[in-house]
Design a protein around this motif. Structure first.
Motif, mmCIF file in Angstrom:
data_model
loop_
_atom_site.group_PDB
_atom_site.id
_atom_site.type_symbol
_atom_site.label_atom_id
_atom_site.label_comp_id
_atom_site.label_asym_id
_atom_site.label_seq_id
_atom_site.Cartn_x
_atom_site.Cartn_y
_atom_site.Cartn_z
ATOM 1 N N GLY A 62 -22.348 17.197 7.810
ATOM 2 C CA GLY A 62 -22.835 16.691 6.508
ATOM 3 C C GLY A 62 -21.922 16.942 5.453
ATOM 4 O O GLY A 62 -21.587 16.277 4.286
ATOM 5 N N ASP A 63 -21.301 18.242 5.226
ATOM 6 C CA ASP A 63 -20.363 18.556 4.515
ATOM 7 C C ASP A 63 -19.093 17.742 4.349
ATOM 8 O O ASP A 63 -18.746 17.442 3.348
ATOM 9 N N ALA A 64 -18.603 17.309 5.543
ATOM 10 C CA ALA A 64 -17.477 16.593 5.752
ATOM 11 C C ALA A 64 -17.740 15.260 5.390
ATOM 12 O O ALA A 64 -16.918 14.688 4.471
ATOM 13 N N THR A 112 -26.730 20.756 3.797
ATOM 14 C CA THR A 112 -26.337 20.766 5.247
ATOM 15 C C THR A 112 -25.743 22.019 5.638
ATOM 16 O O THR A 112 -26.053 22.789 6.393
ATOM 17 N N ASP A 113 -24.875 22.341 4.753
ATOM 18 C CA ASP A 113 -23.881 23.613 4.905
ATOM 19 C C ASP A 113 -24.651 25.087 4.478
ATOM 20 O O ASP A 113 -24.568 25.831 5.118
ATOM 21 N N THR A 114 -25.691 24.934 3.718
ATOM 22 C CA THR A 114 -26.410 26.025 3.235
ATOM 23 C C THR A 114 -27.790 25.744 4.169
ATOM 24 O O THR A 114 -28.799 26.863 3.890
ATOM 25 N N VAL A 118 -10.502 17.113 2.817
ATOM 26 C CA VAL A 118 -11.781 17.927 2.384
ATOM 27 C C VAL A 118 -12.638 18.592 3.435
ATOM 28 O O VAL A 118 -12.524 17.907 4.682
ATOM 29 N N ASP A 119 -13.018 19.930 3.332
ATOM 30 C CA ASP A 119 -13.853 20.667 4.258
ATOM 31 C C ASP A 119 -12.811 20.747 5.564
ATOM 32 O O ASP A 119 -13.387 21.151 6.524
ATOM 33 N N GLY A 120 -11.650 20.639 5.492
ATOM 34 C CA GLY A 120 -10.486 20.967 6.811
ATOM 35 C C GLY A 120 -10.032 22.539 6.618
ATOM 36 O O GLY A 120 -9.431 22.507 5.984
ATOM 37 N N SER A 168 -20.210 25.493 0.383
ATOM 38 C CA SER A 168 -19.758 24.127 1.029
ATOM 39 C C SER A 168 -18.832 23.577 0.325
ATOM 40 O O SER A 168 -18.117 24.042 -0.923
ATOM 41 N N ALA A 169 -17.946 22.682 0.801
ATOM 42 C CA ALA A 169 -16.816 22.172 0.267
ATOM 43 C C ALA A 169 -17.298 21.077 -0.733
ATOM 44 O O ALA A 169 -16.446 20.909 -2.007
ATOM 45 N N CYS A 170 -18.533 20.678 -0.624
ATOM 46 C CA CYS A 170 -19.048 19.834 -1.622
ATOM 47 C C CYS A 170 -19.386 20.694 -2.905
ATOM 48 O O CYS A 170 -19.151 19.827 -4.153
ATOM 49 N N GLY A 228 -13.385 29.460 10.647
ATOM 50 C CA GLY A 228 -14.573 29.027 9.998
ATOM 51 C C GLY A 228 -14.980 30.156 8.886
ATOM 52 O O GLY A 228 -14.063 30.574 8.296
ATOM 53 N N HIS A 229 -16.372 30.440 9.044
ATOM 54 C CA HIS A 229 -16.847 31.370 8.098
ATOM 55 C C HIS A 229 -17.363 32.546 8.627
ATOM 56 O O HIS A 229 -17.710 32.494 9.867
ATOM 57 N N PRO A 230 -17.583 33.559 7.777
ATOM 58 C CA PRO A 230 -17.991 34.901 8.564
ATOM 59 C C PRO A 230 -19.200 34.455 9.502
ATOM 60 O O PRO A 230 -19.491 35.421 10.363
ATOM 61 N N ASP A 239 -10.993 22.847 0.143
ATOM 62 C CA ASP A 239 -11.980 23.488 1.302
ATOM 63 C C ASP A 239 -12.484 24.859 0.830
ATOM 64 O O ASP A 239 -12.539 25.245 -0.210
ATOM 65 N N HIS A 240 -13.354 25.286 1.661
ATOM 66 C CA HIS A 240 -14.150 26.599 1.481
ATOM 67 C C HIS A 240 -14.165 27.595 2.479
ATOM 68 O O HIS A 240 -15.040 28.215 2.897
ATOM 69 N N HIS A 241 -13.345 27.206 3.570
ATOM 70 C CA HIS A 241 -13.108 27.983 4.811
ATOM 71 C C HIS A 241 -12.110 29.256 4.578
ATOM 72 O O HIS A 241 -11.096 29.227 4.206
ATOM 73 N N GLY A 242 -12.639 30.331 4.834
ATOM 74 C CA GLY A 242 -11.537 31.571 4.516
ATOM 75 C C GLY A 242 -10.330 31.712 5.364
ATOM 76 O O GLY A 242 -9.516 32.354 4.885
HETATM 77 MN MN LIG Z 1 -18.034 22.959 5.018
#
Ligand SMILES: [Mn+2]
Length: 329
Positions: free
Chosen positions: A31-33, A163-165, A88-90, A133-135, A293-295, A113-116
């Protein structure tokens, strides 16, 4: 301001100077993508800049309510020339599939993006790992670009945030997240509708698959996981992703520290989705196996049989749990 004004200005200037922008996102889009991609499309439409939205395998029916869903196509068009590419979100260019890899004469890339684990592969990089989220990154950017958030853009942005939360339930949700969600509702986004369609509704085939996978659930040394082979998946008629919700369910098993689902999506290609709760960090496991990805939510792909992939993953995850548990003591 969460974003430097100079970055927002540079992105706006590059968009205004572009004739045709290609927007791409990660393979196996969520959904974020899709939300990010169509939100950027909405802004480009408002700025009267031509654009193409492309992702491998195209639109997912679950998100067909999104504005500009009919503009999302499968892959890039190599005949078209793009003078700007927005990802985006990549989390990595490796995750962008042929929609990105097949682009000839690569134009400048804006990486949002928002991936560490994002290695800042763009010409311009706007990567904010603290945001869920990237959004949400896009919303902050749009505000600083002076974009008017209409109902269409609001619907796209809120879809990625919801979706991401997991419906504003993850540990990275901040007061600002809810403030933005509130502003998006005021702009015309329908939160209950989005939550129902993007998050809650599950096709029967997904639950049929979950039933089978849960029947073979394994739990060893604080690591819990389920797996489905290609044959098992196709026998149940499940071609879609379908296991994101199951990963989240396993990630909330009280006695477990890390959780995973393994899905053999093509013979010999096993997609792994990892989850945990703070203070544990599954991104270490994903990165060790070539993913990211994320933690608390990460993924990777293992090229092996589903049995081989389970063995490799279980060893890696259990070692990470031991190491992280020792570090916390
Ligand atoms: Mn995302």
């Amino acid at each position: 301001m969460v974003i430097k004004q100079t970055i927002a200005d540079e992105i706006k200037e590059r968009i205004m100077a572009a004739r045709h922008v290609l927007v791409v996102t990660h393979v196996n889009p969520d959904g974020d993508a899709f939300g990010s991609m169509t939100a950027v499309g909405g802004v480009l439409k408002q700025m009267e800049v031509d654009f193409t939205l492309a992702v491998d395998k195209g639109m997912d029916a679950r998100f067909s309510y999104l504005p500009l869903a009919d503009r999302v196509r499968d892959g890039s068009n190599p005949r078209e020339e793009y003078d700007l590419l927005i990802t985006v979100d990549g989390s990595h260019y490796d995750r962008l599939g042929y929609s990105y890899a097949d682009v000839r004469d690569m134009p400048p890339v804006i990486n949002i993006d928002h991936h560490g684990t994002n290695p800042n592969f763009g010409t311009v990089n706007l990567v904010l790992p603290q945001l869920p989220s990237a959004c949400e990154v896009l919303y902050e950017l749009f505000v600083q670009m002076g974009v008017e958030i209409n109902a269409e853009i609001a619907t796209s942005v809120l879809t990625g945030m919801v979706t991401d939360t997991l419906g504003f339930r993850t540990p990275n949700v901040k007061p600002r997240t809810l403030e933005i969600a509130s502003a998006l509702m005021a702009a015309g986004a329908d939160l209950p509708f989005i939550t129902m369609h993007a998050l809650n509704l599950q096709p029967f085939a997904s639950l049929d698959l979950w039933r089978m996978m849960l029947g073979n659930m394994q739990f060893e040394d604080d690591f819990i996981w389920v797996a489905a082979s290609y044959d098992e998946r196709t026998r149940l008629g499940n071609e879609g992703s379908g296991s994101g919700g199951l990963s989240s369910l396993l990630g909330n098993v009280k006695e477990a520290k890390m959780a995973a689902t393994l899905s053999e999506v093509e013979p010999g290609i096993v997609r792994v989705s990892l989850r945990c709760r703070p203070p544990f960090d599954v991104s270490e496991v994903a990165v060790a196996l070539g993913g990211g990805g994320h933690p608390q939510a990460s993924g990777c792909t293992i090229h092996d049989t589903v049995e081989g992939a389970q063995q490799l993953l279980a060893e890696t995850a259990k070692a990470a749990i031991r190491r992280q548990t020792a570090a916390l003591a």
